[in-house]
Design an enzyme around this catalytic site. Structure first.
Site, PDB file in Angstrom:
ATOM      1  CG  HIS A 136      -1.995   1.022   1.459  1.00 70.96           C
ATOM      2  ND1 HIS A 136      -1.633   2.278   1.702  1.00 70.96           N
ATOM      3  CD2 HIS A 136      -3.258   0.990   1.138  1.00 70.96           C
ATOM      4  CE1 HIS A 136      -2.665   2.942   1.942  1.00 70.96           C
ATOM      5  NE2 HIS A 136      -3.875   2.067   1.549  1.00 70.96           N
ATOM      6  CG  ASP A 213       0.620  -2.284   6.106  1.00 69.36           C
ATOM      7  OD1 ASP A 213      -0.315  -2.435   7.107  1.00 69.36           O
ATOM      8  OD2 ASP A 213       0.475  -1.702   5.089  1.00 69.36           O
ATOM      9  CD  GLN A 216      -6.718  -4.245   4.211  1.00 67.84           C
ATOM     10  OE1 GLN A 216      -7.733  -4.929   4.831  1.00 67.84           O
ATOM     11  NE2 GLN A 216      -7.011  -3.065   3.772  1.00 67.84           N
ATOM     12  CE  LYS A 239      -7.195  -0.045   6.370  1.00 67.74           C
ATOM     13  NZ  LYS A 239      -7.760   0.361   5.070  1.00 67.74           N
ATOM     14  CB  CYS A 377      -3.707   3.197  -1.568  1.00 69.25           C
ATOM     15  SG  CYS A 377      -5.138   4.716  -1.135  1.00 69.25           S
TER      16      CYS A 377
HETATM   17  N1  PMP Z   1      -1.781  -0.566   4.707  1.00 75.90           N
HETATM   18  C1  PMP Z   1      -2.714  -1.538   4.284  1.00 75.90           C
HETATM   19  C2  PMP Z   1      -2.375  -2.858   3.505  1.00 75.90           C
HETATM   20  C3  PMP Z   1      -3.883  -0.857   4.052  1.00 75.90           C
HETATM   21  O1  PMP Z   1      -5.018  -1.568   3.249  1.00 75.90           O
HETATM   22  C4  PMP Z   1      -4.205   0.551   4.389  1.00 75.90           C
HETATM   23  C5  PMP Z   1      -5.760   1.071   4.348  1.00 75.90           C
HETATM   24  N2  PMP Z   1      -6.365   0.878   3.054  1.00 75.90           N
HETATM   25  C6  PMP Z   1      -3.090   0.940   5.166  1.00 75.90           C
HETATM   26  C7  PMP Z   1      -1.837   0.644   5.082  1.00 75.90           C
HETATM   27  C8  PMP Z   1      -3.353   2.462   5.502  1.00 75.90           C
HETATM   28  O2  PMP Z   1      -4.573   2.630   6.403  1.00 75.90           O
HETATM   29  P1  PMP Z   1      -4.748   4.032   6.975  1.00 75.90           P
HETATM   30  O3  PMP Z   1      -5.459   4.966   5.826  1.00 75.90           O
HETATM   31  O4  PMP Z   1      -6.014   3.688   7.823  1.00 75.90           O
HETATM   32  O5  PMP Z   1      -3.681   4.764   7.507  1.00 75.90           O
END
Ligand code: PMP
Length: 419
Positions: A136, A213, A216, A239, A377
């Site tokens: 991401h 990270d 998910q 999430k 993203c």
């Molecule tokens: N890493 C992953 C794998 C994600 O899916 C996301 C959110 N789409 C993020 C990081 C970032 O999360 P946040 O926008 O809540 O900071």
């Protein structure tokens, strides 16, 4: 949710009572375009159970004051709830010490904190930060910002055509100039569950610190940071059925204790004078200013709720929903699911021949079905896959077989009418 409600939820099917779970999510009873809402965008953000919504209201009505400042009873009560939330997160992650839990705004901010406070001081010209092609943007751009400042660069370990990490190639990319490895546990586009334990072991054998990270991951299966052996792990409350505006950084205490502050202000100091300021111990050193007090409390309640439901039961339910979705989407002419990893959880991204992802999202929306469309993203991953965009359906504890059937029926109609 009260502890008493948990056994009831587990009672009906012997493991998991989906109707009882869904009944706890008020938003699932609403409509979109006059149709019952079919919410298939939980990977972007999960909906909230009543326990979490009510915890926020209750906190503001009964327990709210600023924390760690007042001698009066109310502030002390708010502070105690705040401290309790930190310990809930500690236990949820299996962390050795509550001081390893830093509250931030979201997973993204947690990565930025590590990039700026931990990595920047160790980074020099020619150094490398290794990430993977399936990251991401939150696990790419913060590293790029510090790399640009220090004359270093961000490089990516490749993935296979099936959408898995290529561990041999990753090992090769871990070179003498690698100063950090950032790796996603579960891809938000492919759903791939990466063998992070192996990846962490590989990096640590070469003395490379690892940030995982888990944005998910934590909502789908149990995580134990001590067993994992990484240096840092990040996730977002929103999430995992908690409120938006709160994120968590877990870091090894020896790292946090050696890291300089990254933002200055109240709450993060020991003593302030114009001659010089000294800083608080972790985690407070990294928590300048008033945090999202109610949100952090509600995150603790969300974790209680999820643990009462049982992550193992949730994982089993989500696995059956995923299997149903995989089978149903395989029947749609012209539909291509991205990746075919051996281990996948809770989401599927896809393209449909002749229909742009954006149009697909709009057509599904007209039927009350919410999916994510675009690059999610993860632009470098879409470039690797050779497509500009995709649609993504993602699942949670409350996703029902009927919702998957509704998605499949709608896709079937779109595939025959619009292609
Ligand atoms: N890493 C992953 C794998 C994600 O899916 C996301 C959110 N789409 C993020 C990081 C970032 O999360 P946040 O926008 O809540 O900071």
């Amino acid at each position: 949710m009260s502890a008493a409600a948990a056994p009831k939820m587990l009672a009906r099917s012997g493991a998991f009572d989906l109707d009882a779970v869904r009944a706890q999510f008020p938003i699932l009873g609403t409509t979109a375009h006059g149709r019952p809402l079919v919410y298939l965008d939980s990977a972007a953000s999960a909906q909230k159970p009543r326990a979490v919504i009510e915890a926020l209201t209750h906190f503001y009505e009964h327990d709210y004051a600023n924390i760690h400042r007042g001698v009066y009873e109310l502030s002390q009560r708010a502070s105690a709830l705040h401290d309790a939330a930190r310990r809930k997160v500690q236990h949820f992650l299996g962390a050795a010490d509550w001081r390893e839990i830093v509250f931030v705004r979201n997973a993204t901010e947690a990565v930025n904190l590590v990039a700026q406070s931990f990595l920047a001081p160790r980074l020099g010209p020619g150094d490398e930060i290794l990430v993977t092609e399936m990251e991401h943007h939150a696990n790419i751009v913060p590293w790029q910002l510090v790399a640009a400042r220090c004359g270093a660069k961000v490089v990516a370990a490749p993935i296979t055509d099936a959408g898995e990490l290529d561990l041999a190639a990753l090992a090769e990319r871990l070179g003498p100039r690698t100063r950090m490895l950032g790796v996603v546990w579960v891809s938000n586009v492919l759903g791939t569950v990466n063998p992070v334990e192996e990846v962490v072991a590989l990096a640590r054998r070469r003395g490379v610190p690892v940030l995982v990270d888990a944005a998910q991951a934590v909502q789908h299966f149990p995580v134990d940071v001590r067993a994992l052996g990484a240096d840092f792990l990040v996730f977002s409350a929103h999430k995992i059925y908690g409120p938006s505006g709160v994120g968590v950084l877990w870091g090894r205490l020896e790292h946090l204790a050696a890291m300089p502050p990254w933002q200055g202000g109240g709450d993060m100091i020991e003593r302030v004078a114009f001659e010089g300021t000294t800083f608080a111990e972790p985690p407070f050193r990294f928590e300048a200013g008033t945090p999202d007090i109610a949100g952090i409390h509600a995150l603790g309640v969300a974790l209680d709720w999820l643990q009462a439901l049982g992550l193992e039961a949730v994982a089993a339910h989500e696995a059956s929903i995923l299997a149903q979705a995989e089978a149903a989407l395989a029947e749609i002419p012209g539909l291509r699911v991205l990746g075919a990893p051996r281990k996948r959880t809770s989401l599927l991204s896809f393209t449909l021949d002749g229909v742009h992802a954006q149009d697909l999202g709009t057509l599904l929306d007209l039927e009350g079905i919410a999916v994510r469309t675009g690059h999610h993203c993860a632009m470098p991953l879409h470039a690797r896959l050779g497509i500009p965009a995709s649609a993504r359906a993602s699942f949670a504890a409350y996703t029902s077989p009927a919702e998957i059937e509704a998605l499949a029926r709608a896709l079937q109609r779109i595939a025959t009418r619009w292609r």
